[in-house]
Design a protein around this motif. Structure first.
Motif, short mmCIF file in Angstrom:
data_model
loop_
_atom_site.label_atom_id
_atom_site.label_comp_id
_atom_site.label_asym_id
_atom_site.label_seq_id
_atom_site.Cartn_x
_atom_site.Cartn_y
_atom_site.Cartn_z
N TRP A 197 7.39 0.63 17.92
CA TRP A 197 8.09 1.84 17.47
C TRP A 197 8.84 1.58 16.17
O TRP A 197 8.79 2.39 15.23
CB TRP A 197 9.04 2.29 18.58
N ARG A 198 9.51 0.43 16.10
CA ARG A 198 10.26 0.10 14.89
C ARG A 198 9.31 -0.07 13.69
O ARG A 198 9.61 0.42 12.59
CB ARG A 198 11.05 -1.18 15.12
N LEU B 185 7.01 1.88 8.44
CA LEU B 185 5.94 2.38 7.58
C LEU B 185 6.19 3.83 7.17
O LEU B 185 5.90 4.23 6.04
CB LEU B 185 4.59 2.24 8.28
N ARG B 186 6.74 4.62 8.09
CA ARG B 186 7.05 6.02 7.76
C ARG B 186 8.13 6.09 6.67
O ARG B 186 8.02 6.88 5.73
CB ARG B 186 7.50 6.77 9.01
N ARG B 187 9.15 5.26 6.81
CA ARG B 187 10.21 5.27 5.79
C ARG B 187 9.70 4.77 4.45
O ARG B 187 10.09 5.27 3.39
CB ARG B 187 11.39 4.41 6.27
N ALA B 188 8.80 3.76 4.50
CA ALA B 188 8.22 3.25 3.25
C ALA B 188 7.40 4.33 2.55
O ALA B 188 7.30 4.34 1.32
CB ALA B 188 7.35 2.03 3.53
N GLU C 110 0.83 -1.21 0.00
CA GLU C 110 0.00 0.00 0.00
C GLU C 110 0.87 1.26 0.00
O GLU C 110 0.46 2.30 -0.53
CB GLU C 110 -0.92 0.01 1.22
N GLU C 111 2.05 1.16 0.61
CA GLU C 111 2.96 2.30 0.66
C GLU C 111 3.89 2.35 -0.55
O GLU C 111 4.75 3.24 -0.65
CB GLU C 111 3.80 2.26 1.94
N GLY C 112 3.74 1.38 -1.46
CA GLY C 112 4.57 1.34 -2.65
C GLY C 112 5.97 0.82 -2.41
O GLY C 112 6.87 1.04 -3.22
N ALA C 113 6.16 0.09 -1.28
CA ALA C 113 7.48 -0.45 -0.94
C ALA C 113 7.59 -1.90 -1.39
O ALA C 113 6.59 -2.58 -1.65
CB ALA C 113 7.71 -0.36 0.57
#
Length: 219
Positions: free
Chosen positions: A148-149, A154-157, A41-44
């Motif tokens: 947290w990890r 997900l934020r980095r993705a 969904e995040e394109g990763a």
């Protein structure tokens, strides 16, 4: 006991351990599918199944459940020392001293700390509570770390910057995961305490005898 096979002597722990392993393997597989769906969904790029074992998603999902179970056991052991519930098979009797309240006496078959006495006996007398408390704190910390990890994965993705732990603790996500597990554990404890007042299961040590009156407290 000598006439019993190894399985017969350990069947309860064996069966429960096998069920735990099967459930953990199933969680791992379906968690891998869910995590890859989130990454998609995040394109990763999706992860291989063994790479998933190092993700925050797996660590958080696993220890999220562990910590609530250990909290349940810790509180259950501690609260049943002094609190009572009339009619419950899980409560000590309302009057008098229970067998577990007697002063430990050294004898040849007693555990080592009982025979040694002193501070060793004091620690051993509370070792179950200490063990569950430590297991809860370790699991809670690993749940926090994994959650947290995963949050940052997900934020980095999504092309965003990773968040600090202090920032993450102000977010509702971790606390939602925590309290949705805690409330279910408290409910399960309340259920067995209250249902054993009126309901029975022949042959189970968690039940009063089938012909016991409802007001009988303890097994």
């Amino acid at each position: 006991m000598m006439n019993k096979t190894w399985y017969q002597r350990n069947s309860l722990s064996i069966v429960v351990t096998v069920l735990f392993i099967l459930a953990l393997v199933a969680q791992f597989y379906f968690g891998w599918l869910v995590n890859n769906a989130e990454l998609d969904e995040e394109g990763a790029r999706p992860l291989g199944i063994w790479n998933y074992a190092r993700t925050g998603h797996f660590v958080a999902a696993t220890f999220e459940n562990f910590q609530s179970e250990f909290l349940q056991m810790f509180l259950y052991v501690v609260l049943t020392i002094s609190l009572r519930q009339v009619g419950s098979a899980e409560s000590k009797p309302l009057d008098g001293r229970a067998e577990v309240d007697r002063v430990p006496k050294p004898h040849p078959d007693a555990p080592g700390p009982v025979r040694q006495g002193g501070w060793r006996l004091y620690i051993y007398s509370h070792s179950l509570t200490i063990a569950f408390l430590l297991l809860f704190l370790i699991s809670w910390s690993l749940h926090l770390y994994g959650s947290w990890r995963h949050f940052n994965e997900l934020r980095r993705a999504a092309g965003e910057q990773a968040a600090s732990l202090r920032y993450f603790l102000r977010e509702p996500h971790f606390w939602f995961e925590t309290f949705q597990n805690w409330q279910s554990e408290f409910l399960s404890v309340a259920s067995i305490v209250l249902l054993t007042i009126f309901l029975r299961q022949k042959g189970s040590p968690e039940s009063k005898p089938v012909d016991a009156p409802h007001w009988q407290t303890g097994k």
